[in-house]
Design an enzyme around this catalytic site. Sequence first.
Site, PDB file in Angstrom:
ATOM      1  CD  GLU B  67      -1.900  -2.356   1.324  1.00  0.00           C
ATOM      2  OE1 GLU B  67      -0.811  -2.653   1.857  1.00  0.00           O
ATOM      3  OE2 GLU B  67      -2.763  -3.207   1.024  1.00  0.00           O
ATOM      4  CG  HIS B 136     -10.449  -7.314   6.406  1.00  0.00           C
ATOM      5  ND1 HIS B 136      -9.626  -7.759   7.403  1.00  0.00           N
ATOM      6  CD2 HIS B 136      -9.794  -7.556   5.242  1.00  0.00           C
ATOM      7  CE1 HIS B 136      -8.523  -8.261   6.868  1.00  0.00           C
ATOM      8  NE2 HIS B 136      -8.591  -8.154   5.564  1.00  0.00           N
TER       9      HIS B 136
END
Lengths: 324, 333
Positions: B67, B136
């Site tokens: 990321e 998540h």
Amino acid sequence: MKQQGVSLSNKELLSMFEKMLLIRIFEDKIHALFAQKLIPGTTHVCQGQEAVSVGVISNLSKEDVITCTYRGHGHSLAKGIEPKKVMAEIFGKSTGCCKGKGGSMHITDLSVGALGSFAIVGAGIPVAAGAGLSFKYRHLNHAAVAFFGDGASNIGAFHEGVNFASVLKLPVVFVCENNLYGEYSPLMKTTSVPNIADRASAYGINGIVVDGNDVLEVYRVSKGAIDDARAGKGPTLIECKTYRQKGHSRTDPGKYRPDSEVREWMERDPIRLFGDYLRSNGIMDRSSEEAMSSRVNQVVEEAYQFALDSPYPSENELESNVYN
Amino acid sequence: MSSKVMSTININYRSAIRFALREEMKRDDRVFLLGEDIADAGGVFKVTEGLLSEFGPSRVIDTPISETAIVGAALGSALMGLTPIAEIMFSDFTAVAMDQIANQVAKYSYMSGGQAHVGVVIRAVSGGGISFSAQHSQSLEAWFAHTPGLISIMPSNPRDAKGLLKSAIRCGRPVMFFEHKALYPMEGLVPESEELIPIGKSEIRKEGEDLTLVGASSTVATCLEAASRLESNGIHSEVIDLRTLSPLDSKTILGSVEKTGRLIVVEEDVGFCGWGAEIAAQAADKSLYYLKSPVKRVSAPYAPIPFSPALEKMYMPSAEKVYAAAKLLVQGS
């Protein structure tokens, strides 16, 4: 020092010397002004590392780009930001390259391909990869160079950025300036390998160790890597072994370094080495050296005066450039 | 809105986002996508499905699971004039890239004295409700709203998702675009012709005079459901869809509060220091003398999102909770 595998004209060699001298005198001035409390905040000077920025950047055109670190005055000057704009920025004045809103740690000038000094360790590495991605995307023959320190090779952004550039075969050269200290800590205390370049094999790219105080060697090795990048052969990791002659920042005297180590490296001062080479090969004589020195001193003094005379940013800068 | 004369199609939130990406990539060849599993696999949530075959691997780029590199590379390419759209598979993973987002992308324009405005769009999949556990499922929008320099967008329906994403891609500024994972199957009418929905403008979804309900993303539906139940109890609520969290459309929100005199903010994130607190503070600061009752927040408790469906249901805001809070405010019991 020798000029093996390097074909540079005398004019080019002298121009490289002059740039190194500019960086040295500029940094000496900053150091002195800081001691007099004339510069706000903090600053990280790069005396002793001039051969790296000048050796690498002498291979770049204006369209090529660099990212560097908070110790970035040298790279910024070598890439062509006007000294007075750098000096004014360090003073926090509105005439600085970033209108006084960045400061010493964030010297940036997109018009000359200096994408920025990144003050978070390693942060410029993936950004350089992104610039490389844009060159590949547009089928341009340009290269991006990321300068960073030995300490940055221990942070995640290094791993992610180098792997990313390798996998996508981007035209990027990673230049590690190994000055033996990450802030106050010696390299061997923080780093698992003796040579940062050894880490290249983990990314499937070439890693090369070079004497970072020999500007001609830095030039030669980085030329090969930059040519490879332009030719679509992907990135290279170059480790330049060099030395930070001053402390980490501000008033740090660097007392944690053994005297013998400092002495040895001062004897291998990159400007002294290159000057000796130019004199002994009849490329530079005393009078041309003196002329150069007085020219550079004048540039730095004028930059200082410009910074002093410039106004601070006005209140309308406080909230501008956020997302408006 | 002139929806009567407009020709529309019925598509879901996922397709609406894909349509926006496709239209903008066709319009401008500087626009490209990068992210994990977005090319060959078409994205974990299938948003980018089909785009690889249409635009090729140089414009739909599969990246390593990195990321920091994704966002950093997006920044570098934007500085060189491209318009990257980075996908962060779950907004929770922005934590991995937080230096690049909060220190680099957000501050570049300011710290460089406006030399570049950094047209980076970061699409991040947010929200809970489907038992994806605490890493998540989060709604982290407040992190980004608290960082000057980032635009944060939270679309609640297919039409907004498409029109706001197109505006985000064209605005040339850093945008965090939060797609709620539970909304992907949501269907709705979207104009067939091009529509750009302005950034920084909220929308009144339902008018009313007794109280104001403010929601964003998934909680707009929560507010509307509560409003419909309140309606049958004779309580007329006004429902505001934030659309953009930052910049915040304070004018519309406070205008409504000054009309109704009552405010409930419905947010999926943790209430403490959440964006509802900012709206409540603005109401207290600017509209206090119009208020007939305390400002209320229906938000998540001060805990990570639990996995167990039983606990997650208790954790999330719901129409029942909003209904109960509203009845208490208006009728006092």
